[in-house]
Design a protein around this motif. Structure first.
Motif, PDB file in Angstrom:
ATOM      1  N   ALA A  61      24.388 -64.748  25.844  1.00 38.89           N
ATOM      2  CA  ALA A  61      23.441 -65.455  26.708  1.00 38.89           C
ATOM      3  C   ALA A  61      22.746 -66.578  25.951  1.00 38.89           C
ATOM      4  N   LYS A 120      18.537 -70.361  33.475  1.00 34.88           N
ATOM      5  CA  LYS A 120      18.364 -68.939  33.209  1.00 34.88           C
ATOM      6  C   LYS A 120      19.751 -68.312  33.161  1.00 34.88           C
ATOM      7  N   SER A 122      22.156 -65.023  32.629  1.00 36.29           N
ATOM      8  CA  SER A 122      22.186 -63.557  32.721  1.00 36.29           C
ATOM      9  C   SER A 122      23.604 -63.084  32.416  1.00 36.29           C
ATOM     10  N   SER A 124      26.193 -59.496  31.645  1.00 33.96           N
ATOM     11  CA  SER A 124      26.287 -58.042  31.809  1.00 33.96           C
ATOM     12  C   SER A 124      27.709 -57.596  31.502  1.00 33.96           C
ATOM     13  N   ASN A 148      22.616 -55.432  29.924  1.00 34.55           N
ATOM     14  CA  ASN A 148      22.381 -56.769  30.465  1.00 34.55           C
ATOM     15  C   ASN A 148      21.670 -57.619  29.430  1.00 34.55           C
ATOM     16  N   THR A 150      19.731 -61.646  28.768  1.00 31.81           N
ATOM     17  CA  THR A 150      19.168 -62.834  29.416  1.00 31.81           C
ATOM     18  C   THR A 150      18.702 -63.837  28.365  1.00 31.81           C
TER      19      THR A 150
END
Length: 407
Positions: A61, A120, A122, A124, A148, A150
């Motif tokens: 990320a 932003k 994200s 996973s 996850n 971020t």
């Protein structure tokens, strides 16, 4: 008869002999015991694998966010970079990239003021953890751990700030400084000794304190204009005072409105000094913390998406002598006390307070020192060049603070 007795005796012995019970119980319980031990080891392994997966997702990320904001990559390119980064991390940690097939990434893009954008990111994924042979005795071969990650970033992030000036325009601001305005054109050079009279115009003509203040404010706003040439991130307002508060100018985008207000201050200010209402007005304009469009937070959020840092610049060349137009020692102290109360409230609300004592007496300096957010936020100027330098430094400091908090 004898055989029947022997048969019963044999059956009784078998019935009563318990020496094999432990072995039988052990035979039944051993798979459970071994499975429980194996499962305990697998729990530790699952915790480790989840932590490794989390690290890889966070790193992916951050790699995508950095590619978008620092390297100006497209969203498609950033996603590819994140996937490659994730595979590399998982291979380094696990020897394979088995989790990559379940890797997901979502990038939310938001337009900010001008050409700026925020992102932003994200991520996973899930990772299959195989159980060891002992755990498999309980009938389960594997499980899946998930995590996850971020990260956020922005391009073209600028400073977001709101600043309100609280400026002294009392009679002493008419006094001369040590800077010459003209060696040929005569003017009335006011001082504390001839104030109240009608001195003859003389040469050289010296710049008055009020003129020095206007130049100093221009230097401060010059710094802010450089970081916000399009009036998108800075809002400024101003209020002045003598023995009563004068009408203020509202906070508006850019610095031109506040600069016009300062330039319109009289060339020969008059009156005593009472700062309490003016400072309270500045705090009132900056204080609201909700995000409605009428507040400073709301105005900035609506235009740039940033939350502003708030500043008050409080300047005097004297000491309080009045309270709501009434003079006397008790009234002067009341003005000091209420000004200081407003300073304390402003600082508690997160407003940074700068103070400038311009050739001010001891009591005025004491108030400004107590009012400033810190010792570094207090400036003592003994001449025009010192005043200009102080205001310019305030501009640089405010811009730097806003930048640190918004990047």
């Amino acid at each position: 008869m004898k055989k029947m007795t022997e048969r019963r005796s044999l059956m009784a012995r078998l019935r009563d002999d318990r020496r094999g019970n432990f072995a039988m119980m052990t035979a039944f319980a051993l798979p459970v015991i071994l499975g429980a031990g194996g499962f305990a080891m697998d729990i530790s392994n699952m915790v480790l694998k989840k932590a490794e997966l989390q690290d890889a997702l966070d790193s992916a990320a951050l790699a995508a966010a950095s590619a978008l904001t620092n390297d100006k990559k497209s969203i498609t390119e950033a996603k590819a970079i994140a996937l490659t980064f994730f595979k590399t991390q998982m291979i380094n940690k696990n020897g394979d990239a088995g989790a990559a097939s379940a890797f997901k990434i979502d990038i939310e893009e938001k337009a900010l003021a001008g050409s700026a954008k925020s992102f932003k990111v994200s991520t996973s994924s899930g990772l299959t953890v195989e159980f060891n042979p002992l755990s498999r005795l309980l009938g389960q071969k594997s499980t899946t751990v998930s995590a996850n990650g971020t990260a956020e970033g922005a391009t073209g992030s600028k400073n977001a700030l709101s600043m309100f000036l609280v400026l002294d325009r009392s009679g002493s601001m008419s006094f001369q400084t040590n800077e010459i305005a003209s060696k040929t054109v005569a003017c009335q050079n006011w001082t504390s000794s001839n104030w109240g009279g009608n001195p003859k115009a003389t040469t050289p003509c010296y710049i008055r304190k009020i003129g020095a203040l206007k130049t100093a404010v221009a230097s401060l706003f010059g710094v802010l204009n450089k970081i916000d040439p399009n009036n998108e991130y800075v809002r400024a307002g101003a209020v002045s005072y003598n023995d009563v508060m004068q009408p203020e100018t509202q906070l508006t985008w850019g610095t031109s409105g506040a600069m016009s207000y300062v330039n319109a201050l009289p060339e020969k200010p008059e009156g005593g000094t009472d700062s309490h209402s003016a400072f309270a007005k500045a705090f009132e304009r900056l204080a609201p913390s909700d995000s409605s469009k009428e507040t400073e937070i709301g105005a900035h959020k609506q235009k740039s998406g940033l939350e502003p840092v708030k500043f008050i610049v409080f300047m005097t060349d004297g000491e309080n002598t009045h309270y709501n137009g009434k003079d006397g020692t008790a009234n002067a102290k009341k003005s000091d006390d209420e000004t200081l109360n407003s300073c304390t409230a402003a600082k508690a609300a997160g407003v940074t307070v700068y103070t400038v004592a311009f050739m001010a007496p001891t009591r005025g300096q004491t108030l400004l020192k107590a009012c400033a957010s810190s010792a570094a936020n207090y400036y003592a100027a003994e001449d025009m060049s010192g005043l200009i330098s102080a205001f310019e430094e305030i501009g640089k400091s405010a811009a730097a603070i806003a930048s640190r908090l918004t990047q």
